[in-house]
Design an enzyme around this catalytic site. Sequence first.
Site, short mmCIF file in Angstrom:
data_model
loop_
_atom_site.label_atom_id
_atom_site.label_comp_id
_atom_site.label_asym_id
_atom_site.label_seq_id
_atom_site.Cartn_x
_atom_site.Cartn_y
_atom_site.Cartn_z
N SER A 142 57.61 -86.42 78.00
CA SER A 142 56.31 -86.50 78.70
C SER A 142 56.58 -86.66 80.19
CB SER A 142 55.53 -87.73 78.20
OG SER A 142 54.43 -87.99 79.05
N TYR A 155 55.22 -96.90 76.04
CA TYR A 155 55.23 -95.47 75.70
C TYR A 155 56.19 -94.71 76.63
CZ TYR A 155 53.50 -90.66 75.29
OH TYR A 155 53.40 -89.29 75.13
N1 LIG Z 1 48.66 -85.04 74.44
C1 LIG Z 1 49.33 -85.34 75.54
O1 LIG Z 1 48.73 -85.45 76.63
C2 LIG Z 1 50.83 -85.53 75.51
C3 LIG Z 1 51.50 -85.58 76.74
C4 LIG Z 1 52.88 -85.75 76.74
C5 LIG Z 1 53.57 -85.86 75.56
N2 LIG Z 1 52.89 -85.81 74.37
C6 LIG Z 1 53.69 -85.96 73.14
O2 LIG Z 1 53.43 -84.87 72.28
C7 LIG Z 1 53.53 -85.28 70.92
C8 LIG Z 1 52.26 -84.91 70.17
O3 LIG Z 1 51.17 -85.55 70.80
P1 LIG Z 1 49.65 -85.20 70.46
O4 LIG Z 1 48.92 -85.29 71.73
O5 LIG Z 1 49.56 -83.98 69.65
O6 LIG Z 1 49.27 -86.49 69.58
P2 LIG Z 1 48.13 -86.68 68.48
O7 LIG Z 1 47.06 -85.67 68.65
O8 LIG Z 1 47.79 -88.12 68.53
O9 LIG Z 1 48.90 -86.35 67.11
C9 LIG Z 1 49.97 -87.19 66.75
C10 LIG Z 1 50.72 -86.61 65.57
O10 LIG Z 1 51.78 -87.52 65.24
C11 LIG Z 1 51.69 -87.89 63.89
N3 LIG Z 1 52.06 -89.31 63.68
C12 LIG Z 1 51.52 -90.39 64.26
N4 LIG Z 1 52.04 -91.51 63.74
C13 LIG Z 1 52.92 -91.11 62.78
C14 LIG Z 1 53.77 -91.80 61.87
N5 LIG Z 1 53.81 -93.14 61.78
N6 LIG Z 1 54.55 -91.07 61.03
C15 LIG Z 1 54.51 -89.73 61.08
N7 LIG Z 1 53.73 -89.00 61.90
C16 LIG Z 1 52.94 -89.71 62.75
C17 LIG Z 1 50.23 -87.68 63.49
O11 LIG Z 1 50.19 -87.42 62.10
P3 LIG Z 1 49.01 -87.98 61.12
O12 LIG Z 1 47.71 -87.80 61.84
O13 LIG Z 1 49.16 -87.12 59.92
O14 LIG Z 1 49.35 -89.42 60.86
C18 LIG Z 1 49.83 -86.49 64.34
O15 LIG Z 1 50.10 -85.28 63.67
C19 LIG Z 1 53.82 -86.78 70.96
O16 LIG Z 1 55.20 -87.00 70.85
C20 LIG Z 1 53.33 -87.18 72.33
O17 LIG Z 1 53.97 -88.35 72.80
C21 LIG Z 1 51.54 -85.65 74.32
#
Ligand SMILES: NC(=O)c1ccc[n+]([C@@H]2O[C@H](COP(=O)([O-])OP(=O)(O)OC[C@H]3O[C@@H](n4cnc5c(N)ncnc54)[C@H](OP(=O)(O)O)[C@@H]3O)[C@@H](O)[C@H]2O)c1
Length: 249
Positions: A142, A155
């Site tokens: 990130s 985080y």
């Molecule tokens: N969105 C942003 O702005 C952003 C920016 C930088 C980096 N990122 C990174 O990108 C990645 C995806 O983010 P996102 O925005 O798509 O997040 P999100 O919409 O909150 O989705 C999170 C995903 O992670 C899974 N997850 C959460 N807790 C878990 C656990 N205990 N065991 C297994 N799976 C788990 C969830 O699965 P379930 O719902 O099935 O539990 C979901 O599919 C993350 O690593 C995040 O840090 C995101």
Amino acid sequence: MPELSNRIALVTGASRGLGRATALRLAEEGARVIVHYSASRDAADAVVGDIRAKGGQAEAIGADLAAPDGAHRLAEAVRALGIERLDVLVNNAGIAEMAPIAEQTIESFDRHFAVNVRAPFFLVQQLLPILGEGSSVILLSSVVARAAFDGSAIYSATKGAVEVLTRNLAKELGPRGIRVNAIAPGAIDTDMAQVFLGSEEGRAFIKGLQALQRIGQPDDIADPVVFLASDRSRWIDGRSIEVSGGANL
Ligand SMILES: NC(=O)c1ccc[n+]([C@@H]2O[C@H](COP(=O)([O-])OP(=O)(O)OC[C@H]3O[C@@H](n4cnc5c(N)ncnc54)[C@H](OP(=O)(O)O)[C@@H]3O)[C@@H](O)[C@H]2O)c1
């Protein structure tokens, strides 16, 4: 011929957000995709259904990556599918709970490191027997690994660790022909980012950080992940590529 025909990909956290978009794009490029989920089983089944409806191959596997043996169980389930070679591993699942330092807890600290750092490390370890020459491992870092934001200390520390892991895994696995890279997104419109993007004020704050004046969408990340998964990125290794619309320039 689609670019990833005859390839098999595992995407963690593919039920929602960036993982979902990535799973769909990998499938469009011809990969058979293992759609991992934890709590959101119905959403994961819907992703599998979407891929199959377009003629692709996919299956869903559940595992809680906060559990100490979560990565081990997931790897076991992948191998139980009879998969002998994994071409693409996208370590995407993650959690982010923003709070001031005074309000943070040991439970939250441990959970962030369990899901965001421990699970990707042990998933790579446990899948090593089926990763090999030409396999591509991608981690999700990130922009917060490089710039400080209020309430983000825990985080951000996990994403700093992801960047260090990326370099070290790449160094150790390079001689086997396995590449390891990270994508470092800025704020992207998913459930996770609603803490910022859920209000007009927050959206204006995020746009103010970026050169490009719109809110990033999941496909803005899925496309570079597909690039890192493909042979077009064959000489990129051990790097974290920021994909943020030009944030914090
Ligand atoms: N969105 C942003 O702005 C952003 C920016 C930088 C980096 N990122 C990174 O990108 C990645 C995806 O983010 P996102 O925005 O798509 O997040 P999100 O919409 O909150 O989705 C999170 C995903 O992670 C899974 N997850 C959460 N807790 C878990 C656990 N205990 N065991 C297994 N799976 C788990 C969830 O699965 P379930 O719902 O099935 O539990 C979901 O599919 C993350 O690593 C995040 O840090 C995101």
